[in-house]
Design a protein around this motif. Structure first.
Motif, short mmCIF file in Angstrom:
data_model
loop_
_atom_site.label_atom_id
_atom_site.label_comp_id
_atom_site.label_asym_id
_atom_site.label_seq_id
_atom_site.Cartn_x
_atom_site.Cartn_y
_atom_site.Cartn_z
N GLN A 1 30.97 46.94 47.02
CA GLN A 1 32.28 47.54 46.79
C GLN A 1 33.34 46.93 47.72
OE1 GLN A 1 33.11 49.75 44.41
NE2 GLN A 1 31.02 49.79 43.63
N ASP B 1 38.64 47.74 40.17
CA ASP B 1 39.66 48.48 39.44
C ASP B 1 40.03 49.79 40.11
OD1 ASP B 1 39.76 46.51 37.48
OD2 ASP B 1 38.22 47.49 36.26
N ASP B 2 39.07 50.42 40.77
CA ASP B 2 39.32 51.71 41.40
C ASP B 2 39.04 51.61 42.90
OD1 ASP B 2 36.67 51.27 40.89
OD2 ASP B 2 36.21 53.34 40.37
N HIS C 1 39.45 53.61 45.24
CA HIS C 1 38.94 54.82 45.90
C HIS C 1 37.41 54.85 45.95
CE1 HIS C 1 39.05 55.78 41.60
NE2 HIS C 1 38.02 56.57 41.85
N SER C 2 36.74 53.97 45.22
CA SER C 2 35.28 53.96 45.23
C SER C 2 34.70 53.40 46.53
CB SER C 2 34.74 53.17 44.04
OG SER C 2 35.10 51.82 44.13
#
Length: 120
Positions: free
Chosen positions: A72, A82-83, A85-86
């Protein structure tokens, strides 16, 4: 001016050198052969006891979560995620799993030490 380009950052393995089973094999017996996975030692599938199986599963879980967190971070640093917050979610999962593993180890050693002090 010369051509400018962005080189991706290499992921940092913050658990490198952490030996997940240091001293445990002396107390609990041999779990099996060890293989290294990203700085955390991952146990092979054949454990010798239920007790060893519990710790083996926990160590494998921490190793998998560490790999996910590093992936990540790499994807975020290269702009492929894309996200965003992960990344902190994966970090929190890794921290929680590591804390649980450490607490389980401490409780196992505490129980072992109390068994040693029992006089027969």
């Amino acid at each position: 001016m010369s051509d400018m380009f962005i080189t991706p950052m290499t992921p940092v393995n913050f658990m490198q050198g952490v030996n997940g089973t240091a001293g445990v094999s002396d107390v609990l017996g041999t779990f099996g052969t060890f293989g290294t996975l990203g700085g955390v030692e991952k146990l092979d599938e054949e454990e010798t006891s239920l007790f060893g199986s519990i710790f083996g599963d926990m160590i494998n879980s921490v190793a998998e979560l560490e790999d996910n967190y590093m992936k990540q971070q790499y994807l975020l640093s290269t702009g492929q995620l894309d996200d965003p917050h992960s990344v902190p979610i994966a970090g929190s999962e890794l921290q929680l799993a590591t804390d649980l593993l450490v607490q389980m180890r401490n409780k196992a050693l505490e129980a072992y030490n109390s068994l040693i002090t029992i006089s027969m």
